[in-house]
Write a protein that holds these residues in place. Sequence first.
Motif, PDB file in Angstrom:
ATOM      1  N   SER A   1       0.820  -1.216   0.000  1.00 33.74           N
ATOM      2  CA  SER A   1       0.000   0.000   0.000  1.00 33.74           C
ATOM      3  C   SER A   1       0.854   1.266   0.000  1.00 33.74           C
ATOM      4  O   SER A   1       0.361   2.346  -0.319  1.00 33.74           O
ATOM      5  N   LEU A   2       2.127   1.157   0.335  1.00 30.13           N
ATOM      6  CA  LEU A   2       2.991   2.343   0.379  1.00 30.13           C
ATOM      7  C   LEU A   2       3.172   2.980  -0.988  1.00 30.13           C
ATOM      8  O   LEU A   2       3.416   4.181  -1.087  1.00 30.13           O
ATOM      9  N   ASP A   3       3.048   2.195  -2.051  1.00 32.89           N
ATOM     10  CA  ASP A   3       3.131   2.774  -3.393  1.00 32.89           C
ATOM     11  C   ASP A   3       2.046   3.820  -3.598  1.00 32.89           C
ATOM     12  O   ASP A   3       2.287   4.874  -4.178  1.00 32.89           O
ATOM     13  N   ALA A   4       0.841   3.521  -3.101  1.00 30.15           N
ATOM     14  CA  ALA A   4      -0.261   4.472  -3.236  1.00 30.15           C
ATOM     15  C   ALA A   4       0.019   5.742  -2.435  1.00 30.15           C
ATOM     16  O   ALA A   4      -0.300   6.844  -2.886  1.00 30.15           O
ATOM     17  N   VAL A   5       0.626   5.603  -1.257  1.00 29.05           N
ATOM     18  CA  VAL A   5       0.968   6.783  -0.452  1.00 29.05           C
ATOM     19  C   VAL A   5       1.970   7.647  -1.208  1.00 29.05           C
ATOM     20  O   VAL A   5       1.793   8.866  -1.320  1.00 29.05           O
ATOM     21  N   GLU A   6       3.014   7.022  -1.736  1.00 28.02           N
ATOM     22  CA  GLU A   6       4.047   7.778  -2.450  1.00 28.02           C
ATOM     23  C   GLU A   6       3.475   8.480  -3.676  1.00 28.02           C
ATOM     24  O   GLU A   6       3.847   9.605  -3.980  1.00 28.02           O
TER      25      GLU A   6
ATOM     26  N   ASP B   1      -3.946  25.640   0.858  1.00 28.00           N
ATOM     27  CA  ASP B   1      -4.479  24.886   1.992  1.00 28.00           C
ATOM     28  C   ASP B   1      -3.380  24.031   2.597  1.00 28.00           C
ATOM     29  O   ASP B   1      -2.453  23.606   1.920  1.00 28.00           O
ATOM     30  N   ALA B   2      -3.525  23.774   3.880  1.00 31.28           N
ATOM     31  CA  ALA B   2      -2.600  22.854   4.546  1.00 31.28           C
ATOM     32  C   ALA B   2      -2.855  21.448   4.009  1.00 31.28           C
ATOM     33  O   ALA B   2      -3.992  21.081   3.703  1.00 31.28           O
ATOM     34  N   PRO B   3      -1.806  20.668   3.843  1.00 29.84           N
ATOM     35  CA  PRO B   3      -2.001  19.313   3.336  1.00 29.84           C
ATOM     36  C   PRO B   3      -2.816  18.470   4.318  1.00 29.84           C
ATOM     37  O   PRO B   3      -2.732  18.653   5.526  1.00 29.84           O
ATOM     38  N   ASP B   4      -3.605  17.579   3.775  1.00 33.12           N
ATOM     39  CA  ASP B   4      -4.410  16.674   4.581  1.00 33.12           C
ATOM     40  C   ASP B   4      -3.582  15.425   4.848  1.00 33.12           C
ATOM     41  O   ASP B   4      -3.166  14.739   3.924  1.00 33.12           O
ATOM     42  N   ALA B   5      -3.348  15.127   6.102  1.00 34.91           N
ATOM     43  CA  ALA B   5      -2.533  13.971   6.466  1.00 34.91           C
ATOM     44  C   ALA B   5      -3.248  12.662   6.162  1.00 34.91           C
ATOM     45  O   ALA B   5      -2.615  11.659   5.868  1.00 34.91           O
ATOM     46  N   TYR B   6      -4.573  12.673   6.215  1.00 35.97           N
ATOM     47  CA  TYR B   6      -5.350  11.460   5.959  1.00 35.97           C
ATOM     48  C   TYR B   6      -5.348  11.172   4.464  1.00 35.97           C
ATOM     49  O   TYR B   6      -5.733  12.007   3.654  1.00 35.97           O
ATOM     50  N   MET B   7      -4.897   9.981   4.095  1.00 38.77           N
ATOM     51  CA  MET B   7      -4.780   9.615   2.688  1.00 38.77           C
ATOM     52  C   MET B   7      -5.995   8.847   2.169  1.00 38.77           C
ATOM     53  O   MET B   7      -6.119   8.640   0.975  1.00 38.77           O
ATOM     54  N   GLY B   8      -6.843   8.382   3.052  1.00 40.73           N
ATOM     55  CA  GLY B   8      -8.016   7.623   2.631  1.00 40.73           C
ATOM     56  C   GLY B   8      -7.662   6.205   2.242  1.00 40.73           C
ATOM     57  O   GLY B   8      -6.640   5.658   2.649  1.00 40.73           O
ATOM     58  N   LEU B   9      -8.515   5.619   1.425  1.00 46.78           N
ATOM     59  CA  LEU B   9      -8.323   4.239   0.986  1.00 46.78           C
ATOM     60  C   LEU B   9      -7.122   4.154   0.062  1.00 46.78           C
ATOM     61  O   LEU B   9      -7.052   4.834  -0.949  1.00 46.78           O
ATOM     62  N   LEU B  10      -6.174   3.301   0.429  1.00 44.56           N
ATOM     63  CA  LEU B  10      -4.963   3.124  -0.372  1.00 44.56           C
ATOM     64  C   LEU B  10      -5.077   1.936  -1.305  1.00 44.56           C
ATOM     65  O   LEU B  10      -4.665   1.988  -2.455  1.00 44.56           O
ATOM     66  N   ALA B  11      -5.593   0.837  -0.779  1.00 43.47           N
ATOM     67  CA  ALA B  11      -5.637  -0.396  -1.557  1.00 43.47           C
ATOM     68  C   ALA B  11      -6.634  -1.356  -0.915  1.00 43.47           C
ATOM     69  O   ALA B  11      -7.020  -1.187   0.240  1.00 43.47           O
ATOM     70  N   THR B  12      -7.034  -2.322  -1.696  1.00 45.63           N
ATOM     71  CA  THR B  12      -7.845  -3.414  -1.173  1.00 45.63           C
ATOM     72  C   THR B  12      -7.143  -4.722  -1.511  1.00 45.63           C
ATOM     73  O   THR B  12      -6.474  -4.836  -2.537  1.00 45.63           O
ATOM     74  N   GLU B  13      -7.283  -5.656  -0.629  1.00 46.44           N
ATOM     75  CA  GLU B  13      -6.739  -6.990  -0.855  1.00 46.44           C
ATOM     76  C   GLU B  13      -7.751  -7.978  -0.294  1.00 46.44           C
ATOM     77  O   GLU B  13      -7.821  -8.177   0.915  1.00 46.44           O
TER      78      GLU B  13
END
Length: 142
Positions: free
Chosen positions: A36-41, A55-67
């Motif tokens: 899932s780190l690929d989606a974060v990057e 705007d300030a960046p949103d730390a919450y990335m939401g759904l990254l992946a499903t498995e």
Amino acid sequence: MIVAAAVIGPQNQPLYLATFVGEDDAARLSTAVHCSLDAVEERVGAGLRGTAPGDAPDAYMGLLATEGELRLYGYATNTRSKLVLAVDDPVIKDDELRAIFRRMHAALVDALSNPFYQQGTPLTSPRFDASVRTIATALGAS
């Protein structure tokens, strides 16, 4: 609900992984977290964290992946550390996840602020582990 919680360092080194399922699934969950780190990057690199210019960046990335039945959600700190949760509940709300990540982030800041912690090494703090387990149990760890 929460089946795993992980902290990944700025250079994508694993710092902490707690699983709330059997030992047989721990390796699968570790692999899923790292995938899932690929989606974060991608999201951080594409500048998708802020909602509008200025705007300030949103730390919450939401759904990254499903498995399979797992859904992996992410949170990126200003220090480029990542928090990842593996959840097996398809109806969990973003507001709940944001609150969980904020609590985990506060526990992480507390653990990293310990003068005896060496940056970049695994988080072995019993206090941090207890905090993460309490947070996960509050939502209903599987």
